[in-house]
Design a protein around this motif. Structure first.
Motif, PDB file in Angstrom:
ATOM      1  N   ARG A 152       0.733  -0.921  -0.152  1.00 22.23           N
ATOM      2  CA  ARG A 152       0.081   0.046   0.203  1.00 22.23           C
ATOM      3  C   ARG A 152       0.765   1.241  -0.018  1.00 22.23           C
ATOM      4  N   LEU A 153       2.040   1.251   0.599  1.00 22.43           N
ATOM      5  CA  LEU A 153       2.993   2.543   0.649  1.00 22.43           C
ATOM      6  C   LEU A 153       3.680   2.424  -0.587  1.00 22.43           C
ATOM      7  N   GLU A 154       4.279   3.964  -0.893  1.00 26.72           N
ATOM      8  CA  GLU A 154       5.024   4.166  -2.263  1.00 26.72           C
ATOM      9  C   GLU A 154       6.253   2.986  -2.188  1.00 26.72           C
ATOM     10  N   ASN A 155       6.478   2.543  -2.983  1.00 34.61           N
ATOM     11  CA  ASN A 155       7.729   1.498  -3.303  1.00 34.61           C
ATOM     12  C   ASN A 155       8.457   1.619  -4.222  1.00 34.61           C
ATOM     13  N   LYS A 156       8.808   2.743  -4.839  1.00 34.58           N
ATOM     14  CA  LYS A 156       9.593   3.072  -6.146  1.00 34.58           C
ATOM     15  C   LYS A 156      11.011   3.162  -5.543  1.00 34.58           C
ATOM     16  N   TYR A 157      12.071   3.149  -6.459  1.00 32.20           N
ATOM     17  CA  TYR A 157      13.313   3.347  -6.153  1.00 32.20           C
ATOM     18  C   TYR A 157      14.360   3.939  -7.184  1.00 32.20           C
ATOM     19  N   TYR A 158      15.319   4.807  -6.854  1.00 32.02           N
ATOM     20  CA  TYR A 158      16.268   5.150  -7.719  1.00 32.02           C
ATOM     21  C   TYR A 158      17.447   4.815  -7.028  1.00 32.02           C
ATOM     22  N   ASP A 159      18.481   4.575  -8.103  1.00 38.09           N
ATOM     23  CA  ASP A 159      19.903   4.321  -7.864  1.00 38.09           C
ATOM     24  C   ASP A 159      21.095   5.170  -8.843  1.00 38.09           C
ATOM     25  N   THR A 160      21.473   6.030  -8.579  1.00 33.11           N
ATOM     26  CA  THR A 160      22.382   6.690  -9.547  1.00 33.11           C
ATOM     27  C   THR A 160      23.617   6.803  -9.073  1.00 33.11           C
TER      28      THR A 160
END
Length: 586
Positions: A152-160
């Motif tokens: 239900r919670l936001e679960n996006k991710y970024y790795d730069t």
């Protein structure tokens, strides 16, 4: 007229007549005289001797009265020229088929897209400044928008990340400077069952986003034919959205002294870490600070011959805890040996290792990005780790490695779920029982490891490894989040010059964690939770169009198992990615 033949005949006749007359006179004289008997006394016994032998000459001397002189022979060869029309052909060297040289490019770019709105981008570039100096940079971005089923919670991710380097290769020395920066975005989306019935308003108001920032600068120097072999240094900064900060500086010099039958190698290790967190977990009243300096030296005697390799050393460390004004001194064994029992077919090895590991906020978040910014940081002391094993080749295409070990650690760092808070006040995004803390314990570990690698052919290789662990904790109830079994199966193959690919399956066994709810109206009662073991199947396939362009496809978690790598953190299901790589020169 004189006749030689008649003259010779008369001479012979006269000679015969004279000999006959003399013989007749002698006979008559003997007949007239009578001989008397006499006694002969032998004074000396007769000693026979053998006269010397003389070699018969190969060419006898001829005493012929008549000899004829040899007539000289004169001859000559009458040469007659013969006309010939044959002309020999010139020899030619045999041709050898050479493989087409592989064109190497200084740069490449990769771009891929997949489900879950995932993006993969890479760019690498190298610049030749001179014959000895090069500079380059590497950029990488990996992200996904989440959309994990049941979350239900936001679960996006970024790795730069962006890295740059400068390299210089001189005649007797090597220099490298490097620097880089990172930005990572994660969400603490793993809500425990305690919030299963939470309202949409509660979910929408929960800010569970965490950003990590970091950068580093460092370098390496290496020298040939010098007792000062190498020097490595690095300074790294780590920070986050909650004003956490950490500085970690390392310095590692290496010296080597060649002696008569062995080498003396001395390695230094200086590791300094200092950091702070603004507050503790569910506590607004205090902050957390840490500062450790570990300084060590490891002298080792190394002996190597055709079959035996031995390294005998000891590591001595002093630890300064600036926050608590404490100092510790520790000595660890550094003994390693290997012996070829049957050439490369059977090699026995073993030893005892130990050391001091500097734990950092950077290392913890790299292993588990869902830790809370409220950690207690302290080093881990590996008192000893004794191991023994066998490795070698069953054939030219089959290699193996079997090892067993037993070790003891003090202050072993373990990941453990933070308790959920039953309170009406505003929460931080990591205080819903959806983050992890670090707990330390003294632990003994027994492990058995096995590995097998098979080169089926020139284009197909297969590998398999597995490791079993048995833990004995001192204070904690379980070895939190440590599996008993880890195994992996991997393969690489190449169909032809255009098609290539690979596959891998890794398995992680059952782990233990804990659910805990705390609050003014709740009696804390820890509940142990077993996380099921999981298997993850990954496949990649590539097609090479030419030396510059190639396409690829990757599939991850193809068994479609939304397993939990960490408690309450299910992973994405089947993941697919399509992309291309292009090589070029500026």
């Amino acid at each position: 007229m004189y006749n030689p033949i008649v003259m010779n005949f008369k001479n012979k006749y006269c000679l015969f007549f004279m000999l006959f007359s003399i013989a007749t006179c002698i006979v008559n004289a003997q007949e007239e005289d009578e001989l008397d008997t006499e006694v002969v006394n032998i004074v000396k016994p007769y000693t026979p001797t053998i006269s010397d032998a003389f070699k018969v000459k190969e060419t006898p001397v001829l005493n012929d009265s008549v000899s004829e002189a040899k007539k000289p022979v004169e001859y000559s060869i009458f040469s007659v020229p013969v006309a010939s029309t044959f002309t020999p052909a010139k020899g030619k060297a045999a041709t050898v088929e050479k493989a087409k040289p592989i064109k190497l490019y200084d740069n490449y770019a990769t771009l891929g897209f997949g489900n879950y709105t995932s993006i993969l981008g890479e760019l690498y570039s190298n610049f030749e400044i001179s014959r000895t100096d090069n500079a380059g940079f590497f950029f990488r971005h990996n992200s996904a928008q989440g959309d994990i089923e049941g979350v239900r919670l936001e679960n996006k991710y970024y790795d730069t990340q962006l890295d740059a380097n400068y390299t210089s290769r001189q005649r007797d020395a090597y220099y490298r400077l490097e620097a880089g920066g990172t930005h990572q975005l994660f969400n603490w989306y793993g809500l425990p069952d305690f919030y299963e019935g939470a309202s949409e308003e509660f979910i929408n108001n929960a800010d569970v986003q965490q950003n990590y920032f970091g950068g580093y600068v460092g370098g390496t120097m290496a020298f040939d034919e010098s007792i000062f072999e190498k020097l490595s240094a690095r300074v790294r900064y780590t920070g986050d959205s909650y004003s956490s900060s950490e500085i970690n500086a390392t310095l590692q010099p290496e010296f080597s002294f060649p002696l008569t039958d062995f080498d003396l190698k001395i390695t230094g290790d200086v590791d300094y870490v200092s950091g702070s967190f603004e507050k503790g977990y569910v506590d607004q009243g205090f902050s957390i600070a840490y500062s450790f300096l570990n300084a060590g030296i490891t002298p080792a005697i190394q002996f190597v011959n055709n079959d035996l390799s031995v390294s005998l050393g000891v590591a001595a460390y002093v630890t300064l805890d600036a926050e608590n004004s404490e100092t510790e001194f520790n000595i660890y064994p550094q003994i390693n040996a290997s012996y070829k029992l049957v050439d490369e077919l059977l090699i026995a090895y073993g030893g005892v290792d130990g050391g001091l590991d500097q734990n950092t906020y950077y290392n913890f978040k790299e292993t588990n990005p869902y830790v809370s910014p409220t950690l207690f940081i302290a080093p881990t002391s590996r008192l000893y780790d004794g191991f023994a094993g066998l490795k070698g080749k069953l054939s030219n295409s089959v290699g193996y490695n079997v090892r067993g070990s037993y070790g003891k650690e003090e202050n072993k760092a373990l990941f453990l779920t933070n308790p959920a808070v039953d309170n009406t006040i505003d929460f931080e995004g990591y205080e819903y029982g959806n983050s992890f803390q670090i707990v330390y314990d003294d632990m003994n570990t027994l492990s058995v490891f096995g590995e097998l690698k098979v080169a089926v052919s020139d284009v197909v290789s297969v590998g398999l490894n597995a490791e079993y662990f048995s833990y004995d904790t001192t204070n904690e109830m379980q070895p939190w989040n440590l599996p008993e079994i880890k195994a992996s199966l991997f393969s690489d193959f190449k169909f032809n010059e255009q098609w290539y690919g690979g596959a891998s399956v890794f398995y992680v066994g059952e782990r233990m964690d804990r659910n805990l709810v705390v609050g003014p109206l709740v009696t804390p009662f820890p509940e142990e939770v077993a996380l099921d073991g999981y298997a993850d199947l990954n496949v990649h396939l590539g097609y090479k169009v030419n030396d510059r362009l190639s396409f690829f496809a990757k599939g991850s978690n193809l068994l479609s198992d939304n397993y939990e790598k960490w408690l309450n953190y299910p992973v994405q299901g089947i993941q697919g990615l399509l992309g291309a790589t292009y090589k070029f020169d500026w």
